[in-house]
Design an enzyme around this catalytic site. Structure first.
Site, short mmCIF file in Angstrom:
data_model
loop_
_atom_site.label_atom_id
_atom_site.label_comp_id
_atom_site.label_asym_id
_atom_site.label_seq_id
_atom_site.Cartn_x
_atom_site.Cartn_y
_atom_site.Cartn_z
N ASP A 488 88.03 61.92 116.36
CA ASP A 488 88.07 60.97 117.55
C ASP A 488 86.72 61.21 118.11
O ASP A 488 86.07 60.13 118.54
CB ASP A 488 88.60 61.90 118.82
CG ASP A 488 88.42 63.13 118.96
OD1 ASP A 488 88.06 63.85 117.95
OD2 ASP A 488 88.57 63.72 120.14
N ARG A 492 81.68 67.16 120.89
CA ARG A 492 82.04 68.40 121.60
C ARG A 492 82.80 68.97 120.85
O ARG A 492 83.15 69.10 119.64
CB ARG A 492 82.67 67.51 122.84
CG ARG A 492 84.08 66.94 122.56
CD ARG A 492 84.51 65.99 123.89
NE ARG A 492 85.87 65.39 123.29
CZ ARG A 492 86.11 64.27 124.02
NH1 ARG A 492 85.43 63.71 125.00
NH2 ARG A 492 87.22 63.92 123.78
N ASP A 493 83.56 70.06 121.59
CA ASP A 493 84.44 71.06 121.01
C ASP A 493 85.89 70.48 120.70
O ASP A 493 86.89 70.88 121.26
CB ASP A 493 84.56 72.44 121.70
CG ASP A 493 85.03 71.79 123.23
OD1 ASP A 493 85.08 70.91 123.62
OD2 ASP A 493 85.49 73.01 123.86
N GLU A 494 85.94 69.45 119.82
CA GLU A 494 87.12 68.55 119.27
C GLU A 494 87.06 68.17 118.11
O GLU A 494 87.44 68.73 117.13
CB GLU A 494 87.35 67.49 120.45
CG GLU A 494 88.70 67.11 120.26
CD GLU A 494 88.94 66.34 121.64
OE1 GLU A 494 90.18 65.58 121.49
OE2 GLU A 494 88.33 66.17 122.62
N ASP A 501 93.59 56.95 117.59
CA ASP A 501 92.35 56.52 117.19
C ASP A 501 92.41 55.81 115.94
O ASP A 501 91.97 54.69 115.71
CB ASP A 501 91.27 57.46 117.26
CG ASP A 501 91.22 58.23 118.74
OD1 ASP A 501 92.21 59.12 118.98
OD2 ASP A 501 90.23 58.07 119.38
N TRP A 558 100.34 56.81 118.67
CA TRP A 558 99.65 58.02 118.05
C TRP A 558 100.54 58.33 116.71
O TRP A 558 99.79 57.70 115.54
CB TRP A 558 99.46 59.17 118.73
CG TRP A 558 98.35 59.12 119.74
CD1 TRP A 558 97.02 60.13 119.53
CD2 TRP A 558 97.97 58.29 120.76
NE1 TRP A 558 96.13 59.73 120.61
CE2 TRP A 558 96.64 58.77 121.16
CE3 TRP A 558 98.50 57.38 121.32
CZ2 TRP A 558 96.03 58.17 122.34
CZ3 TRP A 558 97.99 56.78 122.58
CH2 TRP A 558 96.71 56.84 122.94
N GLU A 769 83.85 56.62 124.70
CA GLU A 769 85.41 56.73 124.56
C GLU A 769 86.03 56.19 125.75
O GLU A 769 87.20 55.76 125.92
CB GLU A 769 85.50 58.29 124.90
CG GLU A 769 86.88 58.96 124.99
CD GLU A 769 86.89 60.50 125.43
OE1 GLU A 769 87.94 60.95 125.10
OE2 GLU A 769 85.75 61.01 125.50
N HIS A 790 82.94 57.15 120.23
CA HIS A 790 84.56 57.34 119.93
C HIS A 790 84.89 55.92 119.67
O HIS A 790 84.86 55.20 120.30
CB HIS A 790 84.96 57.66 121.53
CG HIS A 790 86.07 58.54 121.53
ND1 HIS A 790 85.69 60.14 121.71
CD2 HIS A 790 87.40 58.64 121.49
CE1 HIS A 790 86.88 60.77 121.61
NE2 HIS A 790 87.99 59.81 121.60
#
Length: 903
Positions: A488, A492-494, A501, A558, A769, A790
C-alpha cells in the site's frame, strides 16, 4: 462548396515506410515463463513465447516448430523434444510437451516459423535451466548462526557466516551454480565478491507455506584450489517489525540459511558445498541493527576485512547449529527479483528554517541513499528520510508513525568511505543528514531506486504537461510499491500487501509494466493465505490475522482481488495456467460471500472498509456515504460473474452455468433492494452509480437515468469526483462507455480538490493516499494515515491508455485489439505504446490546423480494429473499399504494419 466539403471530409490512408523492400521474417525475443534465458526455474512444463517481426503488412504466423535439446548443436543424441510442424498462429505461452525435465539441467531451444506469405525464419538459440525440482535435490542443511540467550524481541545485528573449501585437484571447472534461500534476508559472497544483483532476497511470501530460493551462475567466481563462501543474514519480513505495536517475529525468531554450491567439472564429476555444521558464524560485524521499518545501524569500525575470502582468521567465530526446517516448501521465483534500477542525484542541499541540512532529490522514491563521506574514526552520521516538508519548510516525519526510517553510520576513518544499507528500504524525497564532519555537498548522497525489476510495458504522453506529470506519478507510485509484493505504501510502519489497493490498480499496472510473473507469485499467496471457509485476509502475506485463523474478516472490494486480479491478468496476458491455478480460490471466495449473504443474496453483515477515503465534503460527513451492504452486494455479483467467465474459459461448463445463474439472481436481489422503479439508487453517490453501471447490475431501460444522475452529481460538485478506492477506478470508464466522455475529460482536467491533478499542482511526484494529503491551505491531513506514495488512485491510468490513446484488447493477450482514441478535453495530441505479447502496439494522434492525424503500429501475428472518431459510415465504407480493408461494426480491421490516417 464542393471543395469545402472535400477538404473537411476527405479521408486518406497511407502506409508508413513502404519504400524500403520488405525485410525477411524474423523470430526474436524468445522467452520461457516470461523470462529471457532463465537460470533456475521450477515449472515442470515450461511455456515458450516469441515475437515475429516483418515489414510486410498483414503478417501472420501459419505454423511453428519448437526444438529442445541438451546441447546447443541440437544433435540427434541431445534432442529431447520437438513439436513437429504445428499449424497454428499461437506464439505466446506454448506448453512444453516433452519428457520430464531434470533438476539443474540446462536446455537449449529454438523455434522455426512459417508465415502466411511462405517466409521461413528460425530463431537464435536460447536456453533455460531448471532449478532444484525435488526436496531431495537439496543436500545442504538449514543452519542457524545465533547463540542462545538472545532477546529476539529486539533488533539484532546482521549475522555473518562463512566456510572455506577446496576445488578438486587438477579438475577443470565446467560450471558452478549457487542455490540459496534463507529465513530472513541474505547477501551471498564468494571469494570476497558479492553474488547477484538482487536485493532483499529471497523476497516475501507466505513463509509458513513456501519460501523462494534463488539460483546464481557463479562459474566466474570459483577459482582453482582454495575458495571461501560467505553469507550475511538480516531480519527482513521474516522476523523484523511488521504491522503495528512492535509486532516482531511473525514467522520465527531465528534467521537461518540454506545454501548449496554445485561445481560441475569437465570430466562429468560434481562437487557440492552445502551449509552444514562445519560453517562458522559471527554476530559482531558492522551491521548492528537492521529492520525494514527502522533502517540500519552500521559501524564501519567493526568491518571484518576479508571475512568472505580465503585465509580469514575465524578462530573467534563459533559453530552454527542445524535448523529443523522443511525443504519441500522451496520454490523458484515466478516473478522478477528486486534490484537497484536507477540512481538519482539530489537537486539541491537545503538549510531548513530549523537549521537542519536536508537533501532534496526532487522525486518521491523508494530505496535508500548511498553515503560518500570522509572524516575521523568514530564520527557518527545520522540520515533520516521524509516525503515532504511542512508548511514552514521543515523536515516532516510525523506521517511515518513509529517507523524510524533512519541510517546510522559510524566512520572507520579511512580516506573516503562509501556506504549503502543492506536489509532495509525507505520511501522518501528528502534526506536529512546530521553529523557530517565537513560542509555538505551534493556528492555526499546518491539516491538508489529499488523495485521488482519487471520490463517496461507502456509509454504515455499528451499535449498537457500536468497530465504527463500525473502519468509519471502513477508509474513512480507503482514501482515504489511493487517491492516483491504489491504494497500500500513504502514509508511508514505498514508497507503491507493490501488486497484492495492491488485490486483497484491491477489493470493500470499491466499497461505500465509487465507484471504477469509478479502477480502470479503474489496471487499464489492469496490462495495459500485464504482461509478454509474461503475468506480472504486484508493483506497478503497475511500478517494481521494469521495468528487468529478463525477470526477472519474479509472486506468487499478488498478480498475480491481473488476474482478480479486473475481474470484481469488472463485478459491481458492470455495466461490460461494462471487462471487455472487461481480458479479454486475464485470459487472459494464467491462461496464464502454466498454463505454470508444467505438466501436473500444480499451481503448485509460483516465488516467492510467501504469506499475507502471517498470525499466527505467540506465538513466531516458532509456528503452521503455509499452503504457497505450496497458495495458488498455489488462486488458479490461482480465476482460471481467473473467466476462464471473463468469457468467458461477453462471448459468447466457446469460451473459456468452455476455462477452465471448466481450472478443473475444477485442482480435481481440487488435491483429489488437498492433500485427504485425509475432508476434511483438508495445510495445517491457517484460510487453507487458507478458500481451499478460498471458491473451491469441495472437493466437496459434504467441505465440512461442512472448515467444522468451520475453526471448531475458530478456537475453539482463543480465537475469534481467524490469517489474513493472502490469507485474511482471505474468512474471515467463508466462515463465514456455511456457517452459522457466530455464529463470524463472534465474530471481528468480538474485541478482543484478533489481531483487527480490537485496533488500534481501541489508538486506531488507520486500518487497520494488521500485526495487532500496536503490541504489547500498547505496543512496536512490526518497524521495517523497520510501517505504520499499510495498507488490506488493512480488507477485512472487504465482509462488514459484505453480511451485517450484508444488501446484496448478485443481478445485475451491482445491477439486482436482495438485502437479507438476518444478525442476531447482540450488535448491536441496523445501518444502511447504498449508492449503486448506479440510486439509493440502504438497509437499517436494529433490535431492541428483543422486536420486530425492518427499513426498506429500493429505488431506481426496480431490484428487491430481501428475506430476513427467523427468519421461517418459512408467515408469509412469508401476507405475500406479503396484500401481493401474489412469493416467490422464500424471499425477498420487491419493487419500488422504501420499506418497513417488523416482527415
Amino acid at each position: 462548396m464542393n471543395r469545402f466539403l472535400l477538404f473537411f471530409l476527405c479521408l486518406s490512408l497511407s502506409v508508413i515506410g513502404q519504400t524500403p523492400p520488405p525485410s525477411p521474417l524474423r523470430v526474436e525475443q524468445l522467452r520461457v515463463e516470461y523470462k529471457t534465458n532463465p537460470v533456475g526455474i521450477d515449472a515442470f512444463l515450461p511455456r515458450f513465447s516469441w515475437k515475429l517481426f516483418s515489414k510486410e503488412r498483414n503478417t501472420l504466423q501459419k505454423s511453428y516448430q519448437i526444438q529442445v535439446s541438451k546441447d546447443d548443436k541440437f544433435s540427434k543424441k541431445g534432442l529431447i523434444w520437438q513439436s513437429g510442424d504445428v499449424v497454428s498462429d499461437a506464439s505466446h505461452l506454448i506448453d512444453y510437451q516433452g519428457p520430464n525435465l531434470q533438476s539443474r539441467q540446462r536446455y537449449f531451444w529454438k523455434v522455426k516459423v512459417i508465415d502466411n506469405y511462405g517466409n521461413v525464419a528460425e530463431s537464435a538459440v536460447n536456453f533455460f535451466e531448471m532449478g532444484l525440482l525435488a526436496s531431495s535435490d537439496w543436500q545442504a542443511k538449514w543452519i542457524e548462526p545465533e547463540k542462545e540467550g538472545i532477546d529476539f524481541k529486539k533488533q539484532q545485528p546482521a549475522s555473518l557466516l562463512r566456510k572455506e573449501f577446496v576445488t578438486k585437484p587438477k579438475g577443470k571447472i565446467a560450471s558452478a551454480r549457487l542455490y540459496v534461500t534463507s529465513r530472513g534476508l541474505n547477501e551471498m559472497y564468494i571469494n570476497g565478491q558479492r553474488i547477484g544483483k538482487d536485493v532483499l532476497s529471497p523476497g516475501w511470501t507466505a513463509y509458513q507455506a513456501r519460501i523462494q530460493y534463488f539460483t546464481y551462475n557463479v562459474t566466474a567466481f570459483i577459482q582453482a584450489g582454495n575458495n571461501a563462501i560467505g553469507a550475511m543474514l538480516g531480519d527482513g519480513w521474516y522476523r523484523g517489525y511488521l504491522v503495528w505495536e512492535n509486532n516482531r517475529n511473525v514467522w520465527g525468531e531465528r534467521v537461518a540459511l540454506l545454501s548449496q554450491l554445485v561445481i560441475k567439472y569437465e570430466d562429468g564429476t560434481e562437487q557440492i558445498i552445502g551449509t552444514d555444521e562445519t560453517w562458522k558464524a559471527n554476530n559482531n560485524g558492522p551491521v548492528r541493527e537492521n529492520d525494514l521499518y527502522n533502517g540500519e545501524t552500521y559501524d564501519a569500525r567493526l568491518e571484518k576485512k576479508g571475512w568472505a575470502a580465503v585465509g580469514f582468521d575465524e578462530s573467534a567465530w563459533w559453530n552454527v547449529r542445524l535448523g529443523n526446517y522443511p525443504k519441500d516448501n522451496l520454490i523458484a521465483p515466478a516473478g522478477p527479483p528486486v534490484r537497484r534500477t536507477q540512481e538519482l542525484k539530489p537537486l539541491k542541499v537545503l538549510t531548513t528554517p530549523a537549521g537542519e541540512t536536508v537533501y532534496d532529490f526532487g522525486q518521491n522514491m523508494v530505496g535508500w541513499v548511498r553515503l560518500r563521506v570522509q572524516g575521523p574514526a568514530g564520527t557518527k552520521i545520522r540520515i533520516t528520510h521524509a516525503e515532504v516538508l511542512d508548511q514552514k519548510g521543515n523536515f516532516y516525519t510525523a506521517n511515518l508513525r513509529s517507523a524510524k526510517c533512519e541510517l546510522n553510520y559510524t566512520l572507520k576513518g579511512d580516506s573516503i568511505e562509501v556506504y549503502e544499507p543492506h536489509f532495509t528500504f525507505m520511501g522518501f524525497r528528502y534526506a536529512r543528514i546530521e553529523g557530517l564532519p565537513n560542509p555538505p555537498v551534493l556528492d555526499n548522497l546518491t539516491g538508489i531506486v529499488i523495485h521488482s525489476d519487471f520490463p517496461n510495458s507502456g509509454t504515455f504522453e499528451t499535449s498537457k504537461p500536468l497530465v504527463n506529470q500525473l502519468q509519471k506519478n502513477i508509474v513512480w507510485g507503482q514501482i515504489g510499491n511493487f517491492v516483491d509484493v504489491p504494497t500500500d505504501c513504502p514509508q511508514r510502519d505498514e508497507r503491507l500487501g493490501w488486497t484492495g489497493d492491488a485490486q483497484a490498480f491491477v489493470r493500470t499496472a499491466t499497461f505500465n509494466k509487465e507484471v504477469a510473473g509478479f502477480f502470479s507469485k503474489w496471487l499464489r499467496d492469496v490462495a495459500i493465505d485464504q482461509k478454509p471457509n474461503g475468506g480472504v485476509p486484508h493483506v497478503i502475506p497475511d500478517v494481521i490475522q494469521n495468528k487468529n485463523p478463525d477470526d477472519i474478516k474479509s472486506s468487499a472490494g478488498w478480498a475480491d482481488v481473488a476474482t478480479i486480479a486473475p481474470w484481469t491478468l488472463y485478459q491481458v496476458y492470455s495466461d490460461r495456467r494462471l487462471l487455472e491455478t487461481q480458479y479454486e480460490s475464485m470459487k472459494k471466495w464467491v462461496e464464502y460471500v454466498r454463505k454470508n449473504a444467505g438466501a436473500k443474496l444480499l451481503w448485509t453483515n460483516g465488516e467492510h472498509f467501504g469506499d475507502w477515503l471517498s470525499y466527505r465534503g467540506a465538513a466531516q460527513f458532509g456528503e452521503p456515504v455509499t452503504d457497505n451492504d450496497f458495495i458488498a452486494t455489488a462486488f458479490f455479483a461482480h465476482s460471481a460473474n467473473l467466476t462464471s467467465k473463468a469457468a467458461l474459459t477453462l471448459g468447466k461448463a457446469t460451473d459456468a452455468v452455476l455462477y452465471g445463474e448466481l450472478f443473475q439472481n444477485i442482480k435481481k436481489a440487488f435491483l429489488q433492494e437498492y433500485v427504485s422503479p425509475n432508476g434511483r439508487l438508495v445510495c445517491n453517490t457517484q460510487t453507487a452509480y458507478v458500481l451499478a453501471l460498471h458491473f451491469d447490475l441495472l437493466p437496459e431501460n434504467l441505465r440512461p437515468q442512472a448515467v444522468e444522475r451520475l453526471v448531475q452529481d458530478i456537475k453539482r460538485h463543480g465537475n469534481h469526483l467524490t469517489t474513493g478506492f472502490l469507485g474511482t477506478p471505474y468512474l471515467c470508464h463508466v462515463l465514456t462507455r455511456f457517452g459522457k466522455n466530455d464529463v470524463a475529460y472534465d474530471l481528468l482536467n480538474q485541478e482543484t480538490y478533489p481531483s487527480w491533478l490537485y496533488p500534481v499542482k501541489k508538486s506531488a511526484t507520486t500518487i497520494w493516499e488521500r485526495w487532500d494529503g496536503i490541504k489547500p491551505d498547505g496543512s496536512f491531513q490526518d497524521v495517523s494515515m497520510n501517505s504520499y506514495n499510495h498507488y490506488a488512485y493512480g488507477a485512472i491510468g487504465d482509462w488514459m491508455y484505453q480511451n485517450m490513446a484508444g488501446i484496448d484488447l478485443v481478445e485475451p493477450g491482445f491477439k486482436k485489439f482495438v485502437i479507438a482514441p476518444k478525442l476531447g478535453g482540450g488535448f491536441t495530441s496523445t501518444k502511447a505504446t504498449y508492449e503486448s505479447p506479440y510486439g509493440t502496439i502504438a497509437s499517436s494522434w494529433e490535431q492541428q490546423n483543422g486536420k486530425t492525424t492518427l499513426k498506429i503500429s500493429v505488431p506481426a501475428n496480431s490484428k487491430a480494429l481501428v475506430k476513427l472518431p467523427s468519421i461517418g459510415a459512408d467515408k469509412l465504407n469508401q476507405l475500406a473499399q479503396t484500401q481493401r480493408l474489412k469493416l467490422v461494426e464500424g471499425a477498420l480491421e487491419v493487419g500488422s504494419g504501420e499506418y497513417l490516417f488523416e482527415w
